[in-house]
Design an enzyme around this catalytic site. Structure first.
Site, mmCIF file in Angstrom:
data_model
loop_
_atom_site.group_PDB
_atom_site.id
_atom_site.type_symbol
_atom_site.label_atom_id
_atom_site.label_comp_id
_atom_site.label_asym_id
_atom_site.label_seq_id
_atom_site.Cartn_x
_atom_site.Cartn_y
_atom_site.Cartn_z
ATOM 1 N N HIS A 167 -3.977 -53.315 2.949
ATOM 2 C CA HIS A 167 -4.368 -53.019 1.552
ATOM 3 C C HIS A 167 -3.344 -53.635 0.577
ATOM 4 C CE1 HIS A 167 -5.076 -50.456 -1.971
ATOM 5 N NE2 HIS A 167 -6.034 -49.798 -1.365
ATOM 6 N N GLU A 271 -7.600 -56.991 -0.335
ATOM 7 C CA GLU A 271 -7.369 -56.264 0.917
ATOM 8 C C GLU A 271 -8.263 -56.857 2.018
ATOM 9 O OE1 GLU A 271 -8.257 -52.172 -0.182
ATOM 10 O OE2 GLU A 271 -7.647 -52.648 -2.222
HETATM 11 O O1 TA6 Z 1 -9.022 -50.148 -1.832
HETATM 12 C C1 TA6 Z 1 -9.339 -49.650 -3.109
HETATM 13 C C2 TA6 Z 1 -9.204 -48.135 -3.071
HETATM 14 O O2 TA6 Z 1 -9.993 -47.576 -2.061
HETATM 15 C C3 TA6 Z 1 -9.544 -47.582 -4.451
HETATM 16 O O3 TA6 Z 1 -10.813 -46.961 -4.457
HETATM 17 C C4 TA6 Z 1 -8.410 -46.597 -4.736
HETATM 18 O O4 TA6 Z 1 -8.735 -45.309 -4.213
HETATM 19 C C5 TA6 Z 1 -7.271 -47.237 -3.955
HETATM 20 O O5 TA6 Z 1 -7.865 -47.768 -2.767
HETATM 21 C C6 TA6 Z 1 -6.182 -46.247 -3.636
HETATM 22 O O6 TA6 Z 1 -5.149 -46.988 -3.006
HETATM 23 P P1 TA6 Z 1 -3.789 -46.218 -2.661
HETATM 24 O O7 TA6 Z 1 -2.866 -47.287 -2.130
HETATM 25 O O8 TA6 Z 1 -3.342 -45.616 -3.959
HETATM 26 O O9 TA6 Z 1 -4.139 -45.169 -1.641
#
Ligand code: TA6
Length: 300
Positions: A167, A271
């Site tokens: 991510h 990601e």
């Molecule tokens: O990949 C995007 C996502 O799923 C968004 O919907 C948001 O929730 C984000 O990931 C959150 O990422 P984090 O690193 O804060 O857990």
């Protein structure tokens, strides 16, 4: 090919180095330095928090509000998302792998000047809701950054149904100045529109509001062009059929306690993984390796 360090080619880049440090909140971390670059990796989540080439600004975005604490995700860098992506009722967001301290198995300063660091996910009580599985993660630092996440179904009889994703948060000059290409004509789930399935028409993509898209059945390379930083970031991948593009924009940034209200301006997530309809189904003994290579070049 030199078979050991003493026979190294005198013209080869200098050997890479690994230094063990106490990072934020005294959490153990490694600093990896090579002839081209440096990287920081926390054992917590096997989380790469920085990669910087010697002649460039940092490649990765890290929130100034990130927590560094047991049981909390680090906000920014490259979260390792496993064995599920997104919110799971009663189980939290984006799996438990990023919340565990991974075991450091070995690090290898190679003759070509690169350094590879191999981590293994320890047995976790949280994994009781999944068939027995193991996960290994290799981070290779040179003028590029390569990440290899391998998940293996250790069960002798059950199929392992799971998701994986790297991510990655990229550091950019300004969200309104960049463009993203490599996703044209792809089908995606628009999480901002209740997961409505759409087709990507705009190319390259410009971002002027919250974007949260899961592109499906795509194995291609994505590029982030940043004219103000004068650089092109290239996200190459193998063993991945999903690409997620995310920027929280204003309202979501204000709602995130571990993310600065204005930090959306200086980051974008591209990601790479296997999520949603592209999730993994591994037979007993089966494995899958997700490989991502991050590189950057000056804009001509
Ligand atoms: O990949 C995007 C996502 O799923 C968004 O919907 C948001 O929730 C984000 O990931 C959150 O990422 P984090 O690193 O804060 O857990």
């Amino acid at each position: 090919m030199a078979n050991n360090i003493s026979e190294r080619n005198p013209n080869a880049p200098s050997l890479g180095r690994v230094t063990f440090l106490d990072g934020q909140n005294e959490m153990p971390m490694l600093e990896v330095s090579t002839a081209w670059s440096t990287a920081e990796i926390y054992l917590h989540g096997a989380h790469v928090t920085q990669f910087k080439k010697k002649d460039e600004p940092p490649l990765l975005f890290m929130s100034q509000c990130s927590r560094f604490a047991e049981g909390q995700p680090i906000q920014g860098g490259i979260p390792v998302i496993l064995p599920w992506f997104g919110q799971r009722e009663g189980l939290g967001m984006h799996g438990f792998a990023r919340l565990k301290s991974w075991d450091l198995k070995e690090f290898i300063p190679a003759a070509d000047g690169s350094v590879s660091v191999r981590f293994r996910l320890p047995e976790a009580p949280e994994s009781s809701t999944f068939p027995l599985f193991s996960a290994e993660y290799i981070v290779t630092v040179k003028e590029t950054l390569t990440l290899q996440l391998t998940i293996t179904n250790s069960s002798s009889k059950e199929e392992l149904v799971c998701e994986d994703c790297l991510h990655t948060y990229f550091a950019i000059s300004d969200i309104t100045a960049i463009s993203v290409s490599g996703l044209k004509n792809l089908s995606y789930l628009d999480k901002v529109a209740n997961f409505t399935r759409k087709t990507q028409v705009e190319d390259p993509i410009r971002i002027a509001s919250e974007v949260d898209r899961v592109y499906l059945d795509t194995t291609g390379t994505v590029e982030i062009v940043d004219p103000r930083l004068g650089r092109r970031i290239v996200v190459g991948k193998q063993g991945s059929r999903s690409t997620v593009l995310w920027n929280p924009w204003i309202t979501k940034s204000q709602q995130m306690s571990d993310f600065g209200d204005e930090e959306y301006e200086r980051m974008v997530c591209v990601e790479s993984g296997n999520v949603g309809p592209n999730g993994l189904k591994l037979p007993p003994g089966g494995s899958s390796t997700l490989t991502v290579e991050l590189s950057s070049t000056p804009l001509a």
